[in-house]
Design an enzyme around this catalytic site. Structure first.
Site, PDB file in Angstrom:
ATOM      1  N   HIS A 192      -1.811  -5.695   1.878  1.00 11.89           N
ATOM      2  CA  HIS A 192      -3.039  -6.495   1.725  1.00 11.89           C
ATOM      3  C   HIS A 192      -2.637  -7.895   1.285  1.00 11.89           C
ATOM      4  CE1 HIS A 192      -6.874  -7.924  -0.026  1.00 11.89           C
ATOM      5  NE2 HIS A 192      -6.095  -8.396  -0.980  1.00 11.89           N
TER       6      HIS A 192
ATOM      7  N   GLU B  76      -8.946 -12.052  -7.122  1.00  9.40           N
ATOM      8  CA  GLU B  76      -7.985 -10.939  -7.113  1.00  9.40           C
ATOM      9  C   GLU B  76      -6.930 -11.090  -8.215  1.00  9.40           C
ATOM     10  OE1 GLU B  76      -8.544  -9.648  -2.440  1.00  9.40           O
ATOM     11  OE2 GLU B  76      -6.682 -10.646  -3.004  1.00  9.40           O
TER      12      GLU B  76
ATOM     13  N   ASN C 239      -1.921   0.097   7.221  1.00  9.75           N
ATOM     14  CA  ASN C 239      -1.315  -1.147   7.699  1.00  9.75           C
ATOM     15  C   ASN C 239      -0.398  -1.803   6.665  1.00  9.75           C
ATOM     16  OD1 ASN C 239      -3.284  -2.097   6.010  1.00  9.75           O
ATOM     17  ND2 ASN C 239      -4.448  -3.185   7.567  1.00  9.75           N
TER      18      ASN C 239
ATOM     19  N   LYS D  39       0.824  -1.212   0.000  1.00  6.99           N
ATOM     20  CA  LYS D  39       0.000   0.000   0.000  1.00  6.99           C
ATOM     21  C   LYS D  39       0.866   1.274   0.000  1.00  6.99           C
ATOM     22  CE  LYS D  39      -3.772  -2.358   2.490  1.00  6.99           C
ATOM     23  NZ  LYS D  39      -4.686  -2.299   3.671  1.00  6.99           N
TER      24      LYS D  39
ATOM     25  N   TYR E 232     -12.744  -3.771  -2.464  1.00  5.73           N
ATOM     26  CA  TYR E 232     -13.220  -3.620  -1.086  1.00  5.73           C
ATOM     27  C   TYR E 232     -14.748  -3.654  -1.034  1.00  5.73           C
ATOM     28  CZ  TYR E 232      -8.436  -2.485   0.355  1.00  5.73           C
ATOM     29  OH  TYR E 232      -7.084  -2.524   0.627  1.00  5.73           O
TER      30      TYR E 232
HETATM   31  P1  IDP Z   1      -7.572  -7.263   5.813  1.00  4.14           P
HETATM   32  O1  IDP Z   1      -6.800  -6.223   5.035  1.00  4.14           O
HETATM   33  O2  IDP Z   1      -6.810  -7.700   7.047  1.00  4.14           O
HETATM   34  O3  IDP Z   1      -8.034  -8.422   4.986  1.00  4.14           O
HETATM   35  P2  IDP Z   1     -10.302  -6.196   5.721  1.00  4.14           P
HETATM   36  O4  IDP Z   1     -11.326  -6.354   6.794  1.00  4.14           O
HETATM   37  O5  IDP Z   1     -10.490  -6.952   4.456  1.00  4.14           O
HETATM   38  O6  IDP Z   1      -8.878  -6.537   6.404  1.00  4.14           O
HETATM   39  O7  IDP Z   1     -10.179  -4.647   5.418  1.00  4.14           O
HETATM   40  C1  IDP Z   1      -9.477  -4.191   4.289  1.00  4.14           C
HETATM   41  C2  IDP Z   1      -8.703  -2.942   4.658  1.00  4.14           C
HETATM   42  O8  IDP Z   1      -9.614  -1.903   5.010  1.00  4.14           O
HETATM   43  C3  IDP Z   1      -7.794  -3.105   5.879  1.00  4.14           C
HETATM   44  O9  IDP Z   1      -6.530  -3.675   5.565  1.00  4.14           O
HETATM   45  C4  IDP Z   1      -7.675  -1.678   6.362  1.00  4.14           C
HETATM   46  O10 IDP Z   1      -6.691  -0.963   5.638  1.00  4.14           O
HETATM   47  C5  IDP Z   1      -9.054  -1.094   6.035  1.00  4.14           C
HETATM   48  N1  IDP Z   1      -9.910  -1.148   7.208  1.00  4.14           N
HETATM   49  C6  IDP Z   1     -10.561  -2.235   7.692  1.00  4.14           C
HETATM   50  N2  IDP Z   1     -11.254  -1.936   8.815  1.00  4.14           N
HETATM   51  C7  IDP Z   1     -11.005  -0.618   9.054  1.00  4.14           C
HETATM   52  C8  IDP Z   1     -11.432   0.298  10.087  1.00  4.14           C
HETATM   53  O11 IDP Z   1     -12.158  -0.046  11.015  1.00  4.14           O
HETATM   54  N3  IDP Z   1     -10.952   1.564   9.974  1.00  4.14           N
HETATM   55  C9  IDP Z   1     -10.144   1.990   8.970  1.00  4.14           C
HETATM   56  N4  IDP Z   1      -9.735   1.168   7.989  1.00  4.14           N
HETATM   57  C10 IDP Z   1     -10.153  -0.116   8.022  1.00  4.14           C
HETATM   58 MG    MG Z   2      -9.398  -8.427   3.424  1.00 10.52          MG
END
Ligand code: IDP
Ligand code: MG
Length: 156
Positions: A117, A128, A114, A11, A51
């Site tokens: 992905h 994907e 974070n 990212k 997403y």
């Molecule tokens: P993952 O990346 O661990 O699979 P997902 O639930 O698929 O997690 O969410 C995708 C991305 O959306 C996360 O990596 C994060 O960057 C963002 N995200 C998820 N939940 C939140 C939140 O509560 N606040 C802000 N960003 C979020």
């Molecule tokens: Mg995810």
């Protein structure tokens, strides 16, 4: 045990923080094979597809803006049980809760920033791969060190 392919996105926060090489290096050293790789700028449409499970969340507009403003690195990794192996290396979504030793656990402090992905299941990985790559952008080659990374009964 099965040979699998999985998708990783590095990212924009990882680009800004100079973490791209370090993150990629972890997957290489684990023994995963890189079978496709490119930089892309996600369009808002692609972000909404990628997403789709989050488009109704209050944080989605910020997530879309973050992921579409700057380029990302997309790559496909191959190996035995690659989907699960890569998710373990990545760590849980909230980096503050991610185990030390994982990418998120070692390199970030945030959920929305974070660094990385990874596909969460074999079905997601399949979707994907076709979302980000044309068939000719994926490479089927022999990684010779796999003779040392896997035993005879693990090569499929
Ligand atoms: P993952 O990346 O661990 O699979 P997902 O639930 O698929 O997690 O969410 C995708 C991305 O959306 C996360 O990596 C994060 O960057 C963002 N995200 C998820 N939940 C939140 C939140 O509560 N606040 C802000 N960003 C979020
Ligand atoms: Mg995810």
């Amino acid at each position: 045990m099965a040979m699998e392919k999985t998708v990783v996105l590095i990212k924009p926060d990882a680009f800004q923080r100079g973490l791209v090489g370090r993150i990629l290096s972890r997957f290489e050293r684990k023994g995963l094979k890189i079978v496709g790789m490119k930089m892309v700028k996600m369009s808002p449409g692609l972000a909404k597809e990628h997403y789709a499970h989050l488009v109704d969340k209050p944080f989605y507009p910020g997530l879309e803006k973050f992921m579409t403003n700057e380029p990302i690195l997309v790559f496909v990794l191959e190996g035995q049980e690659a989907v699960e192996v890569v998710r373990k290396i990545v760590g849980v979504t909230n980096s503050r809760k991610a185990d030390a030793g994982t990418v998120r656990g070692d390199y970030s402090m945030s959920t929305g920033r974070n660094t990385i992905h990874a596909s969460d299941s074999i079905e997601t990985a399949r979707a994907e791969i076709t979302r980000f790559f044309a068939p000719e952008e994926l490479f089927d080659y022999n990684l010779k060190v796999w003779d040392y990374i896997y035993a005879e009964d693990e090569k499929e």
